[in-house]
Design a protein around this motif. Structure first.
Motif, PDB file in Angstrom:
ATOM      1  N   SER A  65      17.129  20.217  28.511  1.00 11.06           N
ATOM      2  CA  SER A  65      16.886  21.659  28.523  1.00 11.06           C
ATOM      3  C   SER A  65      15.512  22.039  27.975  1.00 11.06           C
ATOM      4  N   SER A  66      14.895  21.117  27.170  1.00 15.12           N
ATOM      5  CA  SER A  66      13.568  21.423  26.618  1.00 15.12           C
ATOM      6  C   SER A  66      12.464  21.161  27.629  1.00 15.12           C
ATOM      7  N   LEU A  67      12.799  20.563  28.759  1.00 17.71           N
ATOM      8  CA  LEU A  67      11.813  20.271  29.811  1.00 17.71           C
ATOM      9  C   LEU A  67      11.958  21.348  30.885  1.00 17.71           C
ATOM     10  N   GLU A  68      11.146  22.409  30.784  1.00 22.06           N
ATOM     11  CA  GLU A  68      11.279  23.574  31.666  1.00 22.06           C
ATOM     12  C   GLU A  68      11.043  23.182  33.123  1.00 22.06           C
ATOM     13  N   GLY A  69      12.011  23.482  33.948  1.00 20.74           N
ATOM     14  CA  GLY A  69      11.883  23.201  35.381  1.00 20.74           C
ATOM     15  C   GLY A  69      12.543  21.920  35.813  1.00 20.74           C
ATOM     16  N   LEU A  70      13.084  21.169  34.883  1.00 24.48           N
ATOM     17  CA  LEU A  70      13.738  19.904  35.225  1.00 24.48           C
ATOM     18  C   LEU A  70      15.235  20.080  35.072  1.00 24.48           C
ATOM     19  N   GLU A  71      15.943  19.790  36.161  1.00 23.04           N
ATOM     20  CA  GLU A  71      17.398  19.879  36.157  1.00 23.04           C
ATOM     21  C   GLU A  71      17.993  18.486  36.083  1.00 23.04           C
ATOM     22  N   HIS A  72      19.249  18.449  35.682  1.00 20.95           N
ATOM     23  CA  HIS A  72      19.928  17.160  35.572  1.00 20.95           C
ATOM     24  C   HIS A  72      19.996  16.458  36.922  1.00 20.95           C
ATOM     25  N   ALA A  73      20.159  17.235  37.953  1.00 22.79           N
ATOM     26  CA  ALA A  73      20.291  16.642  39.295  1.00 22.79           C
ATOM     27  C   ALA A  73      18.987  16.017  39.766  1.00 22.79           C
ATOM     28  N   ASP A  74      17.831  16.488  39.202  1.00 22.83           N
ATOM     29  CA  ASP A  74      16.532  15.949  39.623  1.00 22.83           C
ATOM     30  C   ASP A  74      16.363  14.495  39.242  1.00 22.83           C
ATOM     31  N   LEU A  75      17.173  14.013  38.289  1.00 27.72           N
ATOM     32  CA  LEU A  75      17.009  12.643  37.841  1.00 27.72           C
ATOM     33  C   LEU A  75      17.402  11.616  38.906  1.00 27.72           C
ATOM     34  N   TRP A  76      18.179  12.022  39.928  1.00 25.43           N
ATOM     35  CA  TRP A  76      18.642  11.078  40.953  1.00 25.43           C
ATOM     36  C   TRP A  76      17.541  10.684  41.915  1.00 25.43           C
ATOM     37  N   GLY A  77      16.583  11.566  42.046  1.00 22.62           N
ATOM     38  CA  GLY A  77      15.487  11.193  42.948  1.00 22.62           C
ATOM     39  C   GLY A  77      14.775  12.409  43.489  1.00 22.62           C
ATOM     40  N   GLY A  78      13.489  12.201  43.840  1.00 24.21           N
ATOM     41  CA  GLY A  78      12.698  13.268  44.428  1.00 24.21           C
ATOM     42  C   GLY A  78      11.523  13.664  43.542  1.00 24.21           C
ATOM     43  N   SER A  79      10.697  14.524  44.082  1.00 23.66           N
ATOM     44  CA  SER A  79       9.532  15.015  43.359  1.00 23.66           C
ATOM     45  C   SER A  79       9.964  16.089  42.372  1.00 23.66           C
ATOM     46  N   VAL A  80       9.236  16.110  41.226  1.00 21.69           N
ATOM     47  CA  VAL A  80       9.580  17.078  40.182  1.00 21.69           C
ATOM     48  C   VAL A  80       8.308  17.688  39.604  1.00 21.69           C
ATOM     49  N   SER A  81       8.495  18.824  38.987  1.00 21.41           N
ATOM     50  CA  SER A  81       7.429  19.483  38.235  1.00 21.41           C
ATOM     51  C   SER A  81       8.096  20.232  37.093  1.00 21.41           C
ATOM     52  N   PHE A  82       7.655  19.954  35.862  1.00 16.93           N
ATOM     53  CA  PHE A  82       8.265  20.630  34.714  1.00 16.93           C
ATOM     54  C   PHE A  82       7.213  20.825  33.624  1.00 16.93           C
ATOM     55  N   ARG A  83       7.549  21.676  32.688  1.00 20.22           N
ATOM     56  CA  ARG A  83       6.637  22.003  31.588  1.00 20.22           C
ATOM     57  C   ARG A  83       7.257  21.640  30.234  1.00 20.22           C
ATOM     58  N   ILE A  84       6.352  21.247  29.323  1.00 21.21           N
ATOM     59  CA  ILE A  84       6.730  21.045  27.920  1.00 21.21           C
ATOM     60  C   ILE A  84       5.831  21.956  27.101  1.00 21.21           C
ATOM     61  N   ARG A  85       6.428  22.979  26.489  1.00 24.30           N
ATOM     62  CA  ARG A  85       5.633  23.952  25.736  1.00 24.30           C
ATOM     63  C   ARG A  85       5.594  23.573  24.246  1.00 24.30           C
ATOM     64  N   ARG A  86       4.402  23.522  23.721  1.00 25.79           N
ATOM     65  CA  ARG A  86       4.195  23.221  22.303  1.00 25.79           C
ATOM     66  C   ARG A  86       3.160  24.200  21.739  1.00 25.79           C
ATOM     67  N   ASP A  87       3.092  24.298  20.419  1.00 23.32           N
ATOM     68  CA  ASP A  87       2.118  25.204  19.801  1.00 23.32           C
ATOM     69  C   ASP A  87       0.694  24.845  20.187  1.00 23.32           C
ATOM     70  N   ALA A  88       0.423  23.559  20.331  1.00 29.22           N
ATOM     71  CA  ALA A  88      -0.938  23.115  20.624  1.00 29.22           C
ATOM     72  C   ALA A  88      -1.323  23.300  22.083  1.00 29.22           C
TER      73      ALA A  88
END
Length: 492
Positions: free
Chosen positions: A68-91
């Motif tokens: 859930s901390s990886l914005e845009g990544l769903e559990h189903a995406d782990l089975w295969g395919g192209s992905v794009s997600f964000r990790i937001r940090r203070d820096a």
């Protein structure tokens, strides 16, 4: 013309090669990600590794994170395919693109640094903030609030590297704040991490402080590593405040010295170093023994106390020897060997006192030993001394006692003012059977000036004082010893 063209071509080629080399020496950093599942279909977390490549240098950071901390990544995406997600940090934001296959994924990262992050860190009290640190800080999920808390907890935290070093060693703000409160203002980040790495807790530091020990950080670490706990320090502090470093406290602890033992020694009036306390403890010397020695008036070192204790020599004998003036008391230069010698020969305090009182001068230790070993009692010495015998020395007493010369004979000799009689004269008189009565009777008959040899001759020839008086009564007057003997021998 051809040569000019060739030279121009070579110059262009060299410039290109030089540019390539320069670009190769200063490459742009590349960022990548890789994800592995914990258990596909069951776990809601994944293990993500974020990597920074710059030339030959590679730095990777891995951790378990909730999907859930990886914005845009769903559990189903782990089975295969192209992905794009964000990790937001203070820096900054990590934009991650790539693909998955059967729960495993990888790809590139585009890092978008937070333009205000560096200035926010400076506002939080940190200095030397570098832009090239931002990716690392983002990956480590470094928070502005963390920087503020760490800097507020201890002024020794001055840079981002300080915060990272502390967190990497498991130091939290609570621990940091307590350490800063308990230790000197000159505390460094490196010292704090050493304390944490060695497992030094604040209870030990609290105990050091309450006990009054102002010791460096390294001393606290050494104490912990040797198993010295807070209770030992709290109990020992009021009794032994002179510890200069951890070595004293560690040595006392390792030798099993208790605060109670130190307290009793202190109450005895002794001022001792840690090494001296340990020596006394290791030899089994009790605080009561030390107190008794101090009350005897003797100024003794720890080594001398141990020597006395090991020989079983008590304080009473030390006191009696000092009071009798037969042992020297010169502080640390004084030897206890004479007192030990007295003890080893079975001489008790009463014998020392009585013999010192009996003799006209204070006897030396070796003289006391000879008197005791030869069986001369203080009573015999007193009677001989009271008799008024001149030049009464221990050697003279011993010889008189060895030969059994009775005190009555000695008393009669002194009454007759025979000061010229030597010890040998007294011995010969006794061995020839001359007693006090025989000598006294001749003194009364007017022969008080007779020598020892003359008295012996009178006795051996059977001449009595009555015989001498009868001769006087018959008109012969006071005859000489030789005349008395001749007359007796001739039956007159």
């Amino acid at each position: 013309m051809r040569s000019i063209t060739r030279i121009s071509f070579l110059l262009v080629l060299m410039a290109g090669l030089l540019a390539t080399v320069l670009l190769a020496t200063d490459p742009e950093p590349e960022y990548s990600w890789r994800i592995l599942p914990h258990v596909i279909g069951i776990s809601d977390t994944v293990y993500i590794t974020l990597t920074r490549h710059e030339g030959s240098n590679t730095m990777a950071y891995g951790s378990s994170v909730p999907i859930s901390s990886l914005e845009g990544l769903e559990h189903a995406d782990l089975w295969g395919g192209s992905v794009s997600f964000r990790i937001r940090r203070d820096a900054g934001v990590l934009l991650c693109k790539g693909s998955f296959l059967l729960g495993m994924g990888s790809g590139r990262i585009e890092f978008q640094p937070n333009p205000h992050f560096a200035s926010d860190l400076r506002d939080a009290g940190l200095r030397d903030v570098r832009d090239d640190q931002l990716f690392e800080l983002a990956v480590a999920n470094f928070r502005i609030s963390t920087a503020r808390e760490f800097h507020s907890a201890c002024r020794c935290v001055e840079t981002v590297d300080d915060v990272m070093e502390l967190t990497n060693h498991g130091v939290d703000t609570h621990y940091l704040r307590q350490i800063a409160r308990l230790l000197p203002a000159t505390l460094t980040v490196q010292e704090i991490t050493q304390l944490k790495d060695h497992g030094v807790d604040t209870a030990l530091l609290e105990a050091l402080r309450s006990a009054g020990y102002q010791l460096p950080v390294q001393s606290a670490i050494e104490l912990h590593d040797h198993g010295v706990d807070g209770q030992f320090l709290r109990e020992l502090g009021p009794q032994f405040a002179s510890a200069r470093d951890a070595n004293d406290l560690i040595a006392l602890h390792d030798h099993g010295v208790t605060a109670e033992f130190v307290r009793k020694l202190r109450e005895s009036g002794a001022t001792l170093t840690a090494s001296q306390i340990i020596e006394l403890h290791d030899h089994g010397v009790t605080a009561e023994f030390v107190r008794n020695l101090r009350e005897s008036g003797a100024q003794l070192t720890a080594g001398q106390i141990i020597e006395l204790y090991d020989h079983g020599t008590g304080a009473d004998l030390v006191r009696s020897a000092r009071e009798a003036g037969i042992t020297r008391d010169a502080g640390t230069d004084a030897s206890v060997s004479p007192v030990i010698a007295l003890h080893d020969h079975g001489i008790d305090p009463q014998f020392v006192r009585a013999m010192a009182e009996a003799l006209p001068r204070k006897p030396a230790v070796d003289e006391l030993i000879r008197l005791h070993d030869q069986g001369v009692s203080p009573e015999f010495a007193k009677r001989v001394a009271r008799s008024g015998l001149a030049d009464l020395t221990p050697d003279r007493l011993i010889k008189l006692h060895e030969h059994g010369v009775p005190v009555e004979l000695i008393e009669q000799i002194t009454r007759s003012h025979r000061a010229s009689f030597s010890t040998d004269d007294l011995v010969r008189l006794h061995e020839h059977g001359v007693d006090a009565g025989f000598l006294g009777s001749f003194d009364a008959a007017g022969y008080s000036t007779a020598s020892a040899d003359e008295i012996i001759q009178l006795h051996e020839h059977g001449v009595t004082a009555d015989y001498a008086r009868r001769m006087q009564a018959e008109g012969f007057g006071t005859l000489s010893v030789n005349q008395l003997i001749k007359m007796k021998d001739h039956g007159v």
